[in-house]
Write a protein that holds these residues in place. Structure first.
Motif, PDB file in Angstrom:
ATOM      1  N   ASP A  57       0.805  -1.105   0.067  1.00 42.97           N
ATOM      2  CA  ASP A  57       0.105   0.012   0.030  1.00 42.97           C
ATOM      3  C   ASP A  57       0.917   1.118   0.112  1.00 42.97           C
ATOM      4  O   ASP A  57       0.570   2.200  -0.894  1.00 42.97           O
ATOM      5  CB  ASP A  57      -0.912  -0.092   1.078  1.00 42.97           C
ATOM      6  N   GLN A  58       1.837   1.268   0.870  1.00 46.90           N
ATOM      7  CA  GLN A  58       2.816   2.260   1.016  1.00 46.90           C
ATOM      8  C   GLN A  58       3.722   2.525  -0.294  1.00 46.90           C
ATOM      9  O   GLN A  58       3.985   3.557  -0.971  1.00 46.90           O
ATOM     10  CB  GLN A  58       3.836   2.301   2.161  1.00 46.90           C
ATOM     11  N   ALA A  59       3.932   1.304  -1.112  1.00 47.96           N
ATOM     12  CA  ALA A  59       4.916   1.209  -2.266  1.00 47.96           C
ATOM     13  C   ALA A  59       3.972   1.696  -3.409  1.00 47.96           C
ATOM     14  O   ALA A  59       4.494   2.711  -4.236  1.00 47.96           O
ATOM     15  CB  ALA A  59       5.106  -0.224  -2.869  1.00 47.96           C
ATOM     16  N   ALA A  60       2.689   1.424  -3.469  1.00 53.05           N
ATOM     17  CA  ALA A  60       1.530   2.185  -4.585  1.00 53.05           C
ATOM     18  C   ALA A  60       1.524   3.917  -4.416  1.00 53.05           C
ATOM     19  O   ALA A  60       1.523   4.429  -5.249  1.00 53.05           O
ATOM     20  CB  ALA A  60       0.341   1.672  -4.511  1.00 53.05           C
ATOM     21  N   GLN A  61       1.572   4.110  -3.119  1.00 54.03           N
ATOM     22  CA  GLN A  61       1.524   5.770  -2.995  1.00 54.03           C
ATOM     23  C   GLN A  61       2.912   6.284  -3.398  1.00 54.03           C
ATOM     24  O   GLN A  61       2.947   7.267  -4.072  1.00 54.03           O
ATOM     25  CB  GLN A  61       1.175   6.049  -1.361  1.00 54.03           C
ATOM     26  N   ALA A  62       4.004   5.745  -3.183  1.00 55.40           N
ATOM     27  CA  ALA A  62       5.288   6.064  -3.315  1.00 55.40           C
ATOM     28  C   ALA A  62       5.479   6.081  -4.920  1.00 55.40           C
ATOM     29  O   ALA A  62       5.766   7.283  -5.735  1.00 55.40           O
ATOM     30  CB  ALA A  62       6.287   5.309  -2.696  1.00 55.40           C
TER      31      ALA A  62
END
Length: 262
Positions: A57-62
């Motif tokens: 989820d954090q990867a997608a936002q990054a």
């Protein structure tokens, strides 16, 4: 929530997990050193590190933040995640839009980013070929062929395979189009596309080179991606069914030789 807004919480959660589990999580916490002033490449690396650590989820936002800053690799990763439902809800139209964004950028064939553009064009061709239900993307085989042709020109094995396949489908009894199809399929096979190798094998089989054709189809079946195996297996089995037993054995032995040569 943008990357700059999740850094503090991600540091805490990653550090805590690292204290408990050690290893990868701790390494990821140490890598998470970007700020609001970080460039797109640093944000992309943050996303990649988060992805490898399971924080998709954090990867997608990054990746989204890096994409907004023009990082084409991040846009491609986002497109792939949505296409495959990898860490995000699967959404073909969302993937299509990200692929379209890649294609819209001014990237010349031969540049360092050509593989992203080639892959994006090939995927757009697949979407346009069948359409995306519930979206503005309608089935348009002619437009799909243009996307595949452009993808092939960017060196995409998928594009090269699809162009060759379409020339076969449209060529009927035209020797010139069949030869053109063979050239594209040969190029795709050389670049590792096993579906193209299987089709080349079928062309050899139909032209009378039975052993070589069967061997090539058999080898392709062994190495093909899961989504390509059903149609390759069907084509191979149909060819084997009309072949004498002694010829089948020769073909299997030849396939073993081809495998050993790889």
């Amino acid at each position: 929530m943008r990357v700059s807004e999740i850094l503090r919480s991600s540091f805490i959660s990653a550090a805590l997990a690292g204290c408990l589990a050690g290893g990868v999580e701790a390494a990821w916490a140490q890598d998470a050193t970007i700020t609001e002033k970080s460039g797109p490449w640093d944000v992309f690396k943050f996303g990649f590190s988060a992805y490898k650590s399971g924080h998709k989820d954090q990867a997608a936002q990054a990746y989204r933040d890096a994409s907004e800053q023009g990082q084409i690799g991040a846009t491609w990763k986002l497109a792939r995640m949505y296409a495959e439902g990898d860490g995000v809800t699967q959404d073909d139209y969302e993937a299509y839009k990200f692929f379209s964004e890649i294609v819209s950028r001014d990237v010349e064939p031969g540049s360092s980013d050509e593989r992203f553009v080639g892959d994006a064009l090939a995927e757009m061709g697949r979407y346009v070929e069948e359409g995306i239900p519930g979206s503005p993307v309608q089935a348009d085989p002619d437009a799909a062929f243009e996307y595949f042709q452009r993808a092939a020109n960017y060196g995409s094995p998928i594009g090269q395979f699809e162009v060759g396949k379409m020339y076969l489908q449209r060529g009927e009894s035209s020797p010139s189009k069949i030869r053109l199809a063979g050239r594209w399929l040969m190029l795709a096979a050389k670049n590792g596309h096993e579906g193209a190798r299987a089709m080349l094998g079928n062309l050899l089989f139909q032209s009378g080179r039975v052993v070589d054709g069967l061997a090539m189809m058999t080898t392709a079946l062994e190495r093909a991606e899961p989504r390509d195996r059903p149609w390759i297996r069907s084509m191979q089995e149909e060819a084997f069914a009309v072949t004498e037993e002694s010829t089948r054995r020769k073909a299997i032995a030849r396939a073993d030789e081809l495998q050993d040569q790889q």
